[in-house]
Design a protein around this motif. Structure first.
Motif, short mmCIF file in Angstrom:
data_model
loop_
_atom_site.label_atom_id
_atom_site.label_comp_id
_atom_site.label_asym_id
_atom_site.label_seq_id
_atom_site.Cartn_x
_atom_site.Cartn_y
_atom_site.Cartn_z
N SER A 1 -6.45 1.95 0.60
CA SER A 1 -7.31 1.37 -0.43
C SER A 1 -6.56 0.40 -1.34
N ASP A 2 -5.26 0.21 -1.12
CA ASP A 2 -4.51 -0.74 -1.93
C ASP A 2 -5.02 -2.16 -1.72
N PRO A 3 -4.80 -3.07 -2.67
CA PRO A 3 -5.09 -4.48 -2.41
C PRO A 3 -4.28 -4.97 -1.22
N PRO A 4 -4.86 -5.68 -0.29
CA PRO A 4 -4.13 -6.09 0.93
C PRO A 4 -2.97 -7.03 0.68
N ASP A 5 -2.98 -7.71 -0.47
CA ASP A 5 -1.87 -8.63 -0.76
C ASP A 5 -0.87 -8.02 -1.74
N GLN A 6 -0.96 -6.73 -2.01
CA GLN A 6 0.01 -6.04 -2.87
C GLN A 6 1.10 -5.46 -1.97
N SER A 7 2.15 -6.24 -1.76
CA SER A 7 3.17 -5.91 -0.74
C SER A 7 4.39 -5.27 -1.40
N TYR A 8 4.72 -4.07 -0.99
CA TYR A 8 5.88 -3.38 -1.54
C TYR A 8 6.51 -2.41 -0.55
N LEU A 9 5.89 -2.17 0.59
CA LEU A 9 6.36 -1.16 1.54
C LEU A 9 7.34 -1.74 2.56
N PRO B 1 7.98 -7.42 2.37
CA PRO B 1 7.42 -6.08 2.55
C PRO B 1 5.94 -6.15 2.94
N ALA B 2 5.40 -5.00 3.32
CA ALA B 2 4.00 -4.93 3.75
C ALA B 2 3.17 -4.23 2.68
N SER B 3 1.88 -4.42 2.76
CA SER B 3 0.95 -3.72 1.88
C SER B 3 0.48 -2.43 2.55
N GLY B 4 -0.18 -1.58 1.75
CA GLY B 4 -0.71 -0.35 2.32
C GLY B 4 -1.70 -0.58 3.44
N PRO B 5 -2.69 -1.48 3.27
CA PRO B 5 -3.62 -1.74 4.37
C PRO B 5 -2.93 -2.28 5.64
N GLU B 6 -1.87 -3.06 5.47
CA GLU B 6 -1.14 -3.54 6.64
C GLU B 6 -0.55 -2.35 7.42
N LEU B 7 0.16 -1.47 6.70
CA LEU B 7 0.78 -0.33 7.36
C LEU B 7 -0.26 0.54 8.06
N MET B 8 -1.35 0.85 7.38
CA MET B 8 -2.33 1.76 7.96
C MET B 8 -3.03 1.13 9.16
#
Length: 887
Positions: A287-295, A148-155
């Protein structure tokens, strides 16, 4: 314009045939009467006048035929006559017709059923507008793909991409509905505000989410499914704008999705297809941590954009992310774009194509059998065809007539095949793997019927060609001289060639089914690392909104576990965040390394992380290799301890004891940080994802160090679910009356689910191999029997000259087994070439497994021997005098 008018007129005349025939007869009779009257006036008698009139006019029937040719379309008239004659011939030999139709029903029906699945799963577009433009974006961290991707990745992707119209994300969770009726746990999709708009399916009530519904400070809103709307709220037409209590919070319903709407994501994405409700993220994803992947990220490509172009663009965005965030530089982040349709069927495609190929072989065997029947019947009809040629029938017309009979026979088989295929399709749906469950409804429709009749027409033309051409080569003089027809050597050779072909094809299917059967037997013997028998599981959610600190959540779970462990008949009780073979919630995995490892040895290997409380390993029957289990003292003191499996132990400290060592792991608190934990035990590896692949090792952390919202209870008990469930609900309600339980399953059902694809493919392969064996045996029996009947005179002469019955029996069996032996030899060669294509479906067996080949040859040879034995016995009862009189 003139030709078109003539064509339309002729088409109209086809439907006025009876009226035109009456006019023609009347006109011809009037003309003959006038000529007859004129002859009578000349002094002829009435009889002489009529004969003279007919002689003067010429052939009346020839004149009618000429007129018919000019007034209509001869090929329609001729075709109509051919069909009528073909129907009479099929009804004249009902035994032949029934056998041929039943054979074709098996062959075509198997293809119809498999093609229905292939068309619905592989060929038909997903039920979204412009579904071919939808693509999945996967993250790749080092060697770990499909992440999965993190919030910063998606944005960042959304901001920098020019080839995507829009991108959105989803995170599958669970929520509790309370306040009206019984509490109910529902599947909840946390989504970006634009997610449902990307799929393009409009709500049947209300509206989509708007940009203002997402982010910090946004209102609590939701969109619910049609099923939930009808089940819980009685299909209230005023549902949009109504407030409900979701996870204890008042939430406004904005809309209701249409019936049958599914979130169709690939297996392994942890996104179940049937979501009960959707809520927008209320946090700032950027603003999520870039390595917090759940999306799980999905996007819609612009018109003209292709997957290769999007992949090039996404790689440049990945390079930008690596330069912007240091945590994404090592291991390096990469991104992959894949079409949604292709990603959905990536696992099931090889199995379906293999089954479709097997069904094609069954069809060829069935058609070969029918071709043998048609050859035999054409040989019996030699005298009839000879007489028709002698009285003036054109050879081209005869070929057309025989081809019409063949096509009509195949079409009758196709009609029967639709009924057989309909029943077979229901069998397929009863066994369908999870990948097929995620897709749209599988049903017979117009393309399936078109495919079925295309097979019938094509097969009728192709396999009816040999008998038709045989009629074209009849020697008229020789055939008229012969009193009766005996089997022509060329015809006999053709039948033996067909037997050889169907034996070779049947051998391929037998070997393929044998390899898959061995694979399934190996899967049944796989030790998943735990004992699934008598383990009942269910889930509860411990939402942070209700238990707003770790201590209260731990206290609740411990109290519930203790109460459940004290129930009569419960041998052990445990709690875990993830159950083996469950894919309803996101997996949790991250890097690990021995404490103090140098920088180049960090962030290289990942493991699955699991949050548990004491008792889980005992309830699941997990084997401890060394060390001890967690105990209640560890929980009370919130000690930083871990239990690992043998895979992680070997990866971290090869050849050394792991107990007592320190391991650097990712904890599961709300502020995810890395931590050093002490290893106190090593357990045997558990198969969490598949039975055949060891995906990652496992690290087990105590719940206080690894907070998870959704926890699964495991109860070891010999009591059945009807007895345990009321007791479980009573204990949960005593602690929290608004907390529902959900996903109640026995662990044996999870294990069976992991075997479903192998069982699906194996059973269908065995069914097709059984059909092939039946058809091949029937074909051998028919050819041998026909050969014995045709050679009755020859066998009688041999008997009269002193041949023993046993010698004649051996002669027939040897001659019938020669094409079988040749077919087995050809089948071995073809199988060696084709079975490597099954390698992705095999486990624990090689495509060239010698015992399977030997078993296939023995089974096929034994069946052929039995099929030839029965007609060969007829030779032992041949009366020489009767045979010679017959000759």
């Amino acid at each position: 314009m003139y030709r078109l008018r003539i064509l339309l007129l002729r088409l109209w005349n086809v439907f006025r045939k009876q009226h035109l025939e009456q006019d023609l007869n009347s006109e011809l009779q009037t003309h003959l009467d006038l000529v007859t009257d004129e002859n009578i006036r000349r002094g002829m008698s009435p009889a002489e006048a009529r004969h003279a009139a007919r002689r003067e006019f010429g052939g009346v029937e020839q004149t009618k035929e000429l007129y018919r040719d000019r007034r209509g379309l001869t090929w329609i008239d001729g075709g109509h006559q051919d069909v009528r004659f073909a129907l009479r011939m099929l009804f004249k030999r009902p035994g032949f017709t029934l056998v041929a139709v039943a054979t074709l029903a098996l062959g075509i029906g198997a293809n119809t059923a498999i093609f229905t699945v292939v068309h619905s799963v592989l060929l038909q577009q997903l039920p979204f507008p412009k579904a071919d433009r939808l693509a999945i974006v996967w993250s790749i961290y080092g060697n770990e793909g499909r992440a999965p991707a993190s919030g910063p990745e998606l944005m960042t992707i959304r901001e920098r991409s020019r080839l995507f119209e829009d991108l959105g994300g989803i995170w599958a969770q669970s929520g509790a509905l309370t306040g009206e009726g019984e509490p109910e746990q529902i599947k909840l999709g946390m989504v970006t505000a634009n997610f449902l708009g990307i799929l393009g399916t409009h709500p049947q009530l209300g509206r989509w989410f708007a940009p203002g519904d997402e982010g910090p400070g946004s209102p609590l809103v939701a969109i619910i499914s049609d099923g939930l709307w009808r089940r819980r709220y009685g299909a209230d037409p005023h549902m949009a704008g109504r407030a409900v209590r979701l996870n204890g919070q008042p939430t406004t319903i904005l809309g209701v999705m249409p019936p049958g709407f599914k979130i169709i994501f690939p297996e392994g994405s942890s996104v179940p297809p049937e979501m009960d409700a959707f809520v927008p993220f209320r946090s700032s994803l950027a603003s999520d941590p870039p390595d917090q992947s759940y999306l799980r990220v999905i996007g819609r490509l612009r018109d003209g954009a292709t997957i290769p172009l999007a992949q090039q663009e996404i790689e440049m965005i990945a390079a930008h992310l690596r330069s912007k965030f240091t945590t994404l530089a090592e291991p390096p982040l990469n991104l992959q774009v894949v079409p949604l349709q292709g990603d959905l069927v990536r696992n099931i495609r090889p199995a379906l194509l293999a089954l479709f190929g097997g069904a094609g072989l069954v069809l060829l065997i069935a058609c070969t059998n029918v071709a043998n029947l048609l050859l035999s019947r054409a040989n019996e009809r030699t005298r009839e065809i000879t007489l028709r040629i002698a009285v003036g029938a054109g050879r081209g017309r005869l070929i057309r007539q025989l081809l019409t009979e063949s096509v009509l026979l195949f079409c009758c088989g196709a009609v029967a095949a639709i009924s057989f295929g309909w029943g077979a399709l229901h069998l397929l749906l009863a066994m369908q793997p999870k990948e097929m469950e995620r897709l749209s409804a599988i049903r017979m429709d117009a393309p399936v019927f078109a495919f079925t009749f295309a097979i019938a027409i094509g097969g009728g033309l192709l396999f009816g060609l040999a008998p038709a051409l045989g009629a074209h080569r009849i020697d008229l003089a020789r055939s008229l001289k012969e009193a009766r027809q005996t089997g022509h050597p060329a015809s006999r050779r053709h039948r033996h060639v067909l037997v050889t072909a169907e034996v070779a094809l049947g051998f391929i299917l037998l070997v393929g089914a044998g390899l898959l059967l061995e694979t399934f037997a190996k899967l049944m013997q796989v030790n998943p690392g735990f004992v699934p028998e008598n383990v009942l599981t269910f889930r509860v959610s411990v939402p942070w909104e209700k238990f707003n600190n770790t201590a209260s959540a731990v206290q609740f779970l411990r109290a519930l576990k203790a109460n459940l462990a004290g129930l009569p008949g419960v041998e052990a009780a445990g709690i875990t965040s993830h159950l083996p073979f469950e894919d309803t919630l996101p997996n949790w995995y991250s890097y690990f390394w021995p404490a103090g490892a140098p920088q180049d040895q960090q962030n290289t290997i990942m493991a699955d992380y699991r949050a548990i409380l004491p008792g889980y390993f005992k309830s699941m029957g997990v084997t401890f290799l060394t060390g001890r289990d967690f105990d209640e003292h560890d929980v009370e003191q919130n000690l930083h301890l871990a239990i690992i499996d043998d895979t992680v132990a070997e990866q971290s400290w090869p050849g050394q004891p792991a107990v007592g060592q320190l391991l650097n792991v990712e904890n599961g608190t709300r502020d995810t940080v890395r931590d050093n934990v002490q290893v106190i035990g090593v357990v045997k590896h558990l198969q969490y994802h598949t039975l055949t692949d060891q995906v990652r090792g496992q690290i087990y952390l105590l719940y206080p160090l690894a907070i998870r919202t959704h926890m699964a209870f495991t109860l070891k008990s010999k009591l059945g679910a009807p007895t345990l469930l009321p007791l479980i609900r009573r204990e949960v309600s005593s602690l929290d009356k608004d907390l529902p339980i959900y996903h109640v399953e026995f662990m044996t059902e999870y294990v069976q689910s992991a075997r479903r694809q192998a069982r699906f493919v194996t059973l269908l392969a065995c069914v097709m191999a059984g059909i092939a064996l039946l058809l091949a045996s029937t074909g051998i029996y028919a050819v041998t029997r026909y050969s014995v009947v045709q050679r009755t005179g020859e066998l009688g002469i041999r008997t009269a000259l002193g041949a023993q019955a046993a010698q004649l029996f051996g002669l027939v069996v040897r001659q019938s087994m020669l094409p079988v032996a040749l077919g087995v030899a050809i089948g071995v060669v073809l199988s060696l070439l084709l079975t490597p294509l099954l390698s992705t479906l095999l486990f624990g067996v090689r495509p060239t497994d010698a015992p399977t080949y030997v078993a296939g040859a023995l089974v096929l040879s034994a069946s052929a021997l039995i099929a030839s034995f029965l007609p060969a016995r007829r030779t032992m009862r041949v009366d020489p005098l009767a045979a010679l009189r017959y000759e």
